[in-house]
Structure formats: C-alpha cells, structure tokens
Motif scaffolding. Structure first.
Motif, mmCIF file in Angstrom:
data_model
loop_
_atom_site.group_PDB
_atom_site.id
_atom_site.type_symbol
_atom_site.label_atom_id
_atom_site.label_comp_id
_atom_site.label_asym_id
_atom_site.label_seq_id
_atom_site.Cartn_x
_atom_site.Cartn_y
_atom_site.Cartn_z
ATOM 1 N N LEU A 9 0.828 -1.211 0.000
ATOM 2 C CA LEU A 9 0.000 0.000 0.000
ATOM 3 C C LEU A 9 0.860 1.258 0.000
ATOM 4 N N ASP A 10 1.947 1.193 0.752
ATOM 5 C CA ASP A 10 2.903 2.307 0.796
ATOM 6 C C ASP A 10 3.421 2.618 -0.599
ATOM 7 N N ALA A 12 2.068 1.727 -3.457
ATOM 8 C CA ALA A 12 0.976 2.183 -4.335
ATOM 9 C C ALA A 12 0.696 3.659 -4.126
ATOM 10 N N SER A 13 0.706 4.099 -2.847
ATOM 11 C CA SER A 13 0.409 5.525 -2.631
ATOM 12 C C SER A 13 1.585 6.402 -3.034
ATOM 13 N N THR A 14 2.820 5.887 -2.892
ATOM 14 C CA THR A 14 3.967 6.656 -3.390
ATOM 15 C C THR A 14 3.885 6.819 -4.897
ATOM 16 N N MET A 16 1.187 6.848 -6.636
ATOM 17 C CA MET A 16 0.118 7.813 -6.897
ATOM 18 C C MET A 16 0.652 9.230 -6.720
ATOM 19 N N SER A 85 -2.193 2.612 -10.308
ATOM 20 C CA SER A 85 -1.914 2.681 -8.866
ATOM 21 C C SER A 85 -3.203 2.711 -8.055
ATOM 22 N N GLN A 86 -4.265 3.218 -8.660
ATOM 23 C CA GLN A 86 -5.563 3.187 -7.978
ATOM 24 C C GLN A 86 -6.033 1.752 -7.776
ATOM 25 N N PHE A 89 -3.834 -0.051 -5.261
ATOM 26 C CA PHE A 89 -4.201 0.358 -3.904
ATOM 27 C C PHE A 89 -5.464 -0.368 -3.453
ATOM 28 N N ARG A 90 -6.439 -0.381 -4.344
ATOM 29 C CA ARG A 90 -7.723 -1.051 -4.054
ATOM 30 C C ARG A 90 -7.478 -2.529 -3.719
ATOM 31 N N VAL A 93 -5.999 -2.835 -0.269
ATOM 32 C CA VAL A 93 -7.006 -2.584 0.769
ATOM 33 C C VAL A 93 -7.920 -3.790 0.932
ATOM 34 N N LEU A 96 -6.144 -6.597 2.638
ATOM 35 C CA LEU A 96 -5.969 -6.296 4.062
ATOM 36 C C LEU A 96 -7.276 -6.518 4.818
ATOM 37 N N ARG A 97 -8.364 -6.087 4.216
ATOM 38 C CA ARG A 97 -9.675 -6.295 4.855
ATOM 39 C C ARG A 97 -9.964 -7.776 5.008
#
Lengths: 112, 146
Positions: A9-10, A12-14, A16, A85-86, A89-90, A93, A96-97
């Motif tokens: 996730l880190d 992916a957000s980087t 983005m 990257s969206q 990220f999805r 997430v 993780l859920r």
C-alpha cells in the motif's frame, strides 16, 4: 502477511504521489518524469529485514520524448499510471480487509 | 506515505492552471488596450511554472540532502511581461496616435492565447481527475475500518 500488504500500500500511494506530481508539472519547463519500478521496489522491500519507514528509490523515467522546453511528461502514460496505482491500492485494501476478517473469524471461532 | 499530501500536489496544480487561464483571459481581453497605468500599450503576460519547493531555505535544503524532496507539486515562479515590441497600426483618428498617425497596439495573437487556454483547461481537467482518484483511494482505505 499484513506487513507485506502495508509495504504494498505504501508503494501504491507513493506511485500515486509521483503520478500526481508528474501531472501537476506537465507544463513546468525542464521537468523530468519521475518514477520507480513497482516490482523491483516491492522485491527490495520484502528482502530487506529493516522494518519501519520505507521510501522507494525514485529516478527519472527513460525513453520519453522531451518537448522543446525540456519537459517530458506524457499525459497518456500518467493517466495509465494513475489508473494502475488506484487499482493496486484497491487490491491492497481488499486483501488487508480480507486478512482482518479472517482474524476476526478466528477469534469468533469458539462458537460465540 | 500520506494520501492527503497527494491531494495537496494536485491542488497546487489546479491553482497554477487556473492562474494560467486567468492570465490568458486577461491577455485576450486586453488585446486592443492602448493605455495602461504604466503608460504605453498593454504588455502580454506570461505565467512561468516551477517545481514546488525550489526555494533555498534550511528545511527544504535539508530534505533535499536526505533525498526525500523529490516529489512535489507545481507553483508559479512569476508572471512576466512579454518583451515583444508593440504593433504599430495606422489610425490617425485614434486619441493615442503618435505624430505620424500610428497607434501602438499590444502584439497579441488570439491563436496563441486560445492554444494556451485549451492547454490550461486540459491540464486542469487532468489534475481534477487525479483529485478524484485520490479521493477514491482515501475512501477505500477508510473501508479497512469497516
């Protein structure tokens, strides 16, 4: 597992953030497109034993055509990267859920 | 990595592109302006963009040395006057005509301005969709809590 997902996730957000920065600077003279290889950085993050903050190696992206003002941002590439990257990220997430719900299930498995 | 910081990057671009559109609109509006407060005809304005965080204060220098300042938004370095000479048009009846009957008009090409305006509009749209994408990402990370 969730540790790996946090790294994922880190990253992916980087990515983005880089894409947002590239799009923001699409009209800045002399700006060079910044990026990193997701797979390569993920592999490094997984092999490294050091935990905590992890920042990927950011570098100029090769093989892009520069305009006369020295800027080489390609909006097509960035649009694609943004979508990628969206989705990445999805995915992270959702995984993780799923991980957390498995844990909750395990806690609940005493029949209550 | 803070996702809200990503929105700041796109927000900086939205602001910069809006200023660019405003300056272009001002250029077109003043295409025939022969009088300004500084005297002489209107001068075409041009926005210069630069990567955010280029100022050399201690904080940003330190961050640059630590190698963590490679990601940034965009900011306006300045709005500059175009150095092009005004166009002299023969119009002896004009109040601002010189002794030979010529009037100094700003050298503004509507085509250049329109292309600039379209480019600013496209970039604005692109950054707006980046904001949308960031919002989706933040919302989806909030879903972890559900």
């Amino acid at each position: 597992m969730s540790d790996a997902l946090v790294r994922y996730l880190d990253l992916a957000s980087t990515q983005m953030k880089l894409t947002a920065s590239n799009i923001a600077n699409a009209d800045t003279p002399g700006y060079r497109t910044q990026g990193f290889s997701f797979e390569e950085q993920m592999r490094q993050a997984m092999s490294g034993s050091a935990s905590g903050a992890f920042s990927p190696e950011v570098q100029d992206v090769d093989g892009l055509v520069a305009r006369t003002d020295g800027n080489n941002v390609s909006l097509e590439r960035e649009g694609l990267e943004m979508a990628k990257s969206q989705l990445t990220f999805r995915t992270g997430v959702d995984l993780l859920r799923h991980e957390y719900s498995r844990m909750t299930d395990a806690i609940k498995s005493d029949g209550k | 990595m803070n996702l809200f910081g990503v929105m700041d990057i796109s927000a900086s671009a939205l602001q910069a592109e809006r200023v660019r559109a405003e300056v272009t609109a001002s250029n077109m509006a003043n295409a025939e302006t022969t009088r300004t407060a500084e005297g002489g005809p209107y001068r075409r304005q041009q926005v210069v963009f630069q990567t955010q965080g280029q100022e050399t204060n201690f904080g940003s220098s330190l961050m640059a040395h630590l190698g963590s300042n490679t990601i940034g938004g965009v900011e306006i370095a300045g709005v500059q006057d175009d150095a092009k000479a005004p166009v002299m048009r023969f119009d002896p009846g004009h109040p601002d005509a010189n002794a030979n009957g010529y009037v100094a008009y700003p050298d503004i090409d509507p085509l250049t301005e329109m292309v600039d305006l379209m480019s600013a509009q496209r970039s604005y749209g692109m950054n707006a969709s980046a904001v949308q994408a960031e919002k989706n990402m933040i919302t989806s990370s909030l879903d972890i809590l559900k």
